[in-house]
Scaffold this active site. Structure first.
Site, short mmCIF file in Angstrom:
data_model
loop_
_atom_site.label_atom_id
_atom_site.label_comp_id
_atom_site.label_asym_id
_atom_site.label_seq_id
_atom_site.Cartn_x
_atom_site.Cartn_y
_atom_site.Cartn_z
N ARG A 1 0.58 -1.42 -0.21
CA ARG A 1 0.28 0.13 0.15
C ARG A 1 0.97 1.29 -0.06
O ARG A 1 0.36 2.38 -0.26
CB ARG A 1 -0.71 -0.13 1.23
CG ARG A 1 -2.22 -0.91 1.13
CD ARG A 1 -2.86 -1.10 2.37
NE ARG A 1 -2.04 -1.93 3.50
CZ ARG A 1 -2.39 -1.99 4.53
NH1 ARG A 1 -3.43 -1.68 4.83
NH2 ARG A 1 -1.54 -2.71 5.15
N GLN A 2 1.98 1.22 0.41
CA GLN A 2 3.08 2.23 0.43
C GLN A 2 3.71 2.38 -1.16
O GLN A 2 4.80 1.94 -1.11
CB GLN A 2 4.09 2.08 1.46
CG GLN A 2 5.10 3.17 1.62
CD GLN A 2 4.31 4.52 2.31
OE1 GLN A 2 3.38 4.25 3.12
NE2 GLN A 2 4.39 5.65 2.01
N ASP B 1 -13.81 2.21 -1.29
CA ASP B 1 -12.91 3.27 -1.80
C ASP B 1 -12.89 2.87 -3.34
O ASP B 1 -13.15 1.85 -3.76
CB ASP B 1 -11.80 3.46 -1.17
CG ASP B 1 -10.61 2.53 -1.07
OD1 ASP B 1 -10.70 1.53 -1.84
OD2 ASP B 1 -10.03 2.13 -0.09
N LYS C 1 -13.05 7.71 -0.69
CA LYS C 1 -12.59 7.61 0.71
C LYS C 1 -11.46 8.74 0.70
O LYS C 1 -10.52 8.99 0.03
CB LYS C 1 -11.97 6.28 0.83
CG LYS C 1 -11.26 6.39 2.48
CD LYS C 1 -10.81 4.93 2.80
CE LYS C 1 -9.36 4.23 2.56
NZ LYS C 1 -9.18 3.16 2.62
N ARG D 1 -8.27 9.58 3.60
CA ARG D 1 -7.60 9.05 4.66
C ARG D 1 -6.98 10.46 5.25
O ARG D 1 -6.10 10.94 4.59
CB ARG D 1 -6.63 8.06 4.37
CG ARG D 1 -5.93 7.45 5.69
CD ARG D 1 -5.01 6.12 5.25
NE ARG D 1 -5.75 5.12 5.19
CZ ARG D 1 -6.48 4.31 6.06
NH1 ARG D 1 -6.40 4.66 7.33
NH2 ARG D 1 -7.17 3.05 5.72
C1 R5P Z 1 -6.37 0.61 0.99
O1 R5P Z 1 -6.78 1.38 0.32
C2 R5P Z 1 -7.00 -0.56 1.39
O2 R5P Z 1 -7.48 -1.17 0.32
C3 R5P Z 1 -7.77 -0.63 2.53
O3 R5P Z 1 -9.04 0.07 2.27
C4 R5P Z 1 -7.08 0.01 3.89
O4 R5P Z 1 -5.86 -0.61 3.96
C5 R5P Z 1 -7.97 -0.63 4.86
O5 R5P Z 1 -6.97 0.07 6.05
P1 R5P Z 1 -8.03 0.07 7.68
O6 R5P Z 1 -8.78 -1.15 7.88
O7 R5P Z 1 -6.82 0.29 8.45
O8 R5P Z 1 -9.02 1.50 7.42
#
Ligand code: R5P
Length: 293
Positions: A94-95, A169, A192, A194
């Site tokens: 994800r990074q 998202d 979404k 963040r």
């Molecule tokens: C990132 O975009 C991934 O698809 C997940 O939506 C994200 O990693 C979920 O993270 P968390 O459960 O901490 O909100």
């Protein structure tokens, strides 16, 4: 590839046994000892065949990566000329960009590091959002990205006929679209934003949710905040129920309890990560990719 052995770590025996059975190959375990100072001592079978399949999921990534850094060259020293790594959950994906100046693009560096140690890699739903394929970050090595979405979609279609698959998202479009198209389910995604590790805002898509049975589908759930916000919004918009289906059930801390408190009915996952919510086994899917490698 026609591996002579599946090598797995002693804390992933259930997945390893299922994969070895699907491939009808022998399973051997890497024994681990954790020294009081945190270092690991690994013991592998003293003689390995030429082609080895190594299973290592990378949830709890940092110590598992270090163990891989030790186990992979050790396996080579013990006779494995070709190593195919199966990491059902591939951490650090994800990074995938420098979100602030100077930030390391961990996706690129971790993938390149693993690529330098193996002959190929099979994983499931890696977070490929800004790149098309693993090959872009594993120069010269073959990376296979499988998807659990069709299998999760089949499970959802059976449990909640007529469900609306909702990605929390835009990045989740690839998974809800695949699952929805395979099983004739409607799908859509939220927007979404963040704001921090545990702070997200989720805006619903412009479509009527009143009376709909919503199933939130995503690749990974970590703190669960993304799913909590999406569930609260869907229920506030009149959804008749909200369930959750994810490929990678990390669910750190009290994430599951928070989901239940938000009104989520059922939580399902694949067994890419060993977890109490795992209902969709991936051994046959992974075995097929190993045979085709
Ligand atoms: C990132 O975009 C991934 O698809 C997940 O939506 C994200 O990693 C979920 O993270 P968390 O459960 O901490 O909100």
């Amino acid at each position: 590839m026609n591996p002579g052995l599946l090598l797995a770590f002693d804390d992933e025996q259930a997945q390893a046994a299922a994969l070895a059975a699907a491939l009808q190959i022998e399973l051997a375990l890497v024994e681990r000892h954790r020294f009081p100072d945190g270092e690991s001592r690994l013991r592998l079978p003293p003689k390995l065949p030429e082609q080895v399949l190594l299973l290592r999921g990378l949830h709890q990534p940092n110590h598992k990566l270090v163990e891989l850094l030790i186990a992979l060259p050790a396996a080579r020293a013990l006779g494995a000329a070709q190593i195919l790594l199966v990491s059902p959950y591939l951490a650090y994906m994800r990074q995938d960009m420098a979100f602030t100046p100077g930030e390391a693009v961990s996706q690129r560096h971790i993938a390149a590091l693993l690529g330098s140690l193996v002959d190929g890699l099979i994983t499931v739903d890696p977070h490929l959002h800004r790149i098309q394929s693993l090959d872009e970050v594993m120069p010269g090595k073959r990376g296979v990205a499988l998807s659990a979405a069709p299998l999760l979609g089949a499970w959802v279609a059976q449990q909640v006929p007529g469900a609306l698959l909702l990605g929390p998202d835009e990045e989740a479009l690839q998974w809800v679209a695949e699952a929805g198209r395979c099983h004739g389910l409607d799908f859509a995604v939220c927007h979404k934003q963040r704001l921090g590790d545990r702070e997200v805002r989720v805006a619903l898509p412009a479509l009527p949710l009143a009376g709909r049975a919503v199933v939130l589908m995503d690749d990974v759930a970590s703190t669960g905040r993304t799913l909590v916000e999406a569930a609260l919004a869907a229920l506030a918009a009149g959804a008749s129920s909200v369930d959750v289906a994810v490929t990678h059930a990390l669910f750190v801390g009290d994430a599951l309890a928070q989901l239940r408190a938000a009104g989520v009915r059922q939580v399902w996952s694949s067994d890419a990560v060993p977890h109490e919510t795992a209902v969709v086994p991936l051994a046959e899917l992974i075995a097929g990719a190993v045979r085709a490698f």
